[in-house]
Write a protein that holds these residues in place. Structure first.
Motif, PDB file in Angstrom:
ATOM      1  N   UNK A 141       0.806  -1.223   0.000  1.00  0.00           N
ATOM      2  CA  UNK A 141       0.000   0.000   0.000  1.00  0.00           C
ATOM      3  C   UNK A 141       0.836   1.268   0.000  1.00  0.00           C
ATOM      4  N   UNK A 142       0.168   2.393  -0.268  1.00  0.00           N
ATOM      5  CA  UNK A 142       0.805   3.707  -0.277  1.00  0.00           C
ATOM      6  C   UNK A 142       0.076   4.618   0.719  1.00  0.00           C
ATOM      7  N   UNK A 143       0.693   5.750   1.068  1.00  0.00           N
ATOM      8  CA  UNK A 143       0.047   6.660   2.038  1.00  0.00           C
ATOM      9  C   UNK A 143      -1.328   7.176   1.608  1.00  0.00           C
ATOM     10  N   UNK A 163       1.378  17.968  17.594  1.00  0.00           N
ATOM     11  CA  UNK A 163       1.957  18.660  16.438  1.00  0.00           C
ATOM     12  C   UNK A 163       3.098  17.848  15.819  1.00  0.00           C
ATOM     13  N   UNK A 164       3.938  17.254  16.693  1.00  0.00           N
ATOM     14  CA  UNK A 164       5.042  16.406  16.196  1.00  0.00           C
ATOM     15  C   UNK A 164       4.522  15.239  15.373  1.00  0.00           C
ATOM     16  N   UNK A 165       3.520  14.543  15.940  1.00  0.00           N
ATOM     17  CA  UNK A 165       2.996  13.352  15.261  1.00  0.00           C
ATOM     18  C   UNK A 165       2.312  13.739  13.949  1.00  0.00           C
ATOM     19  N   UNK A 170       2.072  13.857   8.143  1.00  0.00           N
ATOM     20  CA  UNK A 170       1.780  14.650   6.947  1.00  0.00           C
ATOM     21  C   UNK A 170       2.968  14.657   5.988  1.00  0.00           C
ATOM     22  N   UNK A 171       4.183  14.742   6.552  1.00  0.00           N
ATOM     23  CA  UNK A 171       5.363  14.726   5.686  1.00  0.00           C
ATOM     24  C   UNK A 171       5.484  13.390   4.972  1.00  0.00           C
ATOM     25  N   UNK A 172       4.966  12.324   5.581  1.00  0.00           N
ATOM     26  CA  UNK A 172       4.993  11.009   4.938  1.00  0.00           C
ATOM     27  C   UNK A 172       3.898  10.882   3.879  1.00  0.00           C
TER      28      UNK A 172
END
Ligand code: C2E
Ligand code: MG
Ligand code: MG
Ligand code: MG
Length: 277
Positions: A141-143, A163-165, A170-172
């Motif tokens: 699968x993909x994001x 916020x960190x999580x 989101x960056x992934x």
């Protein structure tokens, strides 16, 4: 008489406590077993992109097919799972089941993202990200297969961890939703600094939108605010066509609710989706 009466009352009280504890213990063992066997199941509720009349995704909602108590909704066991330290394992189960389902759907031509609800314990789980990656790898699968919903109150509980999580997810490449928006916090300033794609307006504001002027004013204002921050909006709990029309006129992007579809099984979703197009 007084002392004896008190003692009896105490005994009854202690007995009740015991049976409470016993019940809790049974429920805990039951839930542990349920996670490892196939007593849990996912239902899927579609979200509609209103102007395009397109299905934008579905939300995975967990159920427990308890052998004695029948079908239980998440409100009957998620809180318990959190307190009993079982929520992490439950989330992993949901994650794995959702990705497996997504794999089946992709094979059948339904490339529809599945949103998963995270609990406040999950964002403190250091292995969450690895578990997500592993689940996706297992099925190729993909994001864009899965999305994540975090409630506003869960985010506010620990804003800096949230916020960190959120940033890492989101960056992934995962899309992120703030769930039950409007119920958790009185100031909206914190939204500015959160990397999210959507807010989901809580159903308590949406349900009576077409008959209640205060709800209508709140919802219209939330949509404006979200858009001014570059965040899109989903309304949850949409139960009537007139509510959907009002939302659409205010520029709300997506809707979810009984008026579109109740939560349904994965198999039913595939037929529903075929008929919808
Ligand atoms: P939620 O994420 O806000 O999900 C929406 C809830 O509203 C669902 O209830 C859904 O069935 C219900 N709903 C949807 N449309 C309508 C409508 O038009 N009218 C009305 N009256 N209700 C509607 P459900 O499935 O009982 O889930 C309750 C909550 O349990 C969810 O709220 C979510 O916070 C939590 N939950 C569900 N699945 C999971 C899970 O896998 N993990 C975690 N941590 N929480 C979950
Ligand atoms: Mg949700
Ligand atoms: Mg919600
Ligand atoms: Mg809710």
């Amino acid at each position: 008489y007084g002392a004896r009466h008190r003692a009896e009352k105490l005994a009854v009280f202690a007995g009740a406590l015991d049976s409470d504890n016993a019940q809790r213990l049974t429920l805990m063992n039951d839930l542990r077993r349920a996670i490892d066997s196939d007593e849990l199941l996912l239902m899927f509720q579609p979200k509609l992109r209103m102007h395009a009349r397109q299905v934008s995704g579905v939300e995975a909602l967990v159920r427990w097919k308890h052998p004695e108590r029948g079908l239980l909704g998440p409100d009957q066991f998620i809180g318990f799972a959190e307190n009993a330290g079982l929520i992490t394992r439950l989330t992993y189960w949901v994650l794995a089941a959702a990705v497996r389902e997504s794999h089946a759907w992709h094979g059948a031509g339904h490339a529809v993202p599945i949103a998963i609800n995270l609990s406040s314990h999950d964002i403190r789980d250091r292995q969450l990200f690895e578990q997500i990656s592993r689940a996706l790898e297992t099925w190729g699968g993909a994001p864009d297969w899965i999305q994540f919903e975090l409630t506003e109150s869960c985010i506010m509980e620990d804003l800096s961890i949230a916020r960190q999580v959120l940033t890492q997810l989101r960056e992934a490449g995962f899309k992120l939703f703030i769930d039950d928006f409007g119920t958790g916090y009185s100031s909206l300033a914190y939204l500015r600094h959160l990397p999210v794609d959507y807010i989901k307006i809580d159903q308590s504001f949406v349900k009576d939108l077409d008959s209640d002027r205060e709800s209508a004013a709140i919802v219209e204002a939330i949509i404006k605010l979200a858009h001014s921050l570059g965040i899109a909006v989903v309304a949850e709990g949409v139960e009537s066509v007139s509510t959907m029309e009002m939302l659409s006129n205010w520029g709300c992007e997506e809707a979810q609710g009984y008026c579109i579809s109740k939560p349904i099984s994965g198999r039913d979703f595939q037929s529903w989706n075929k008929a919808f197009v």
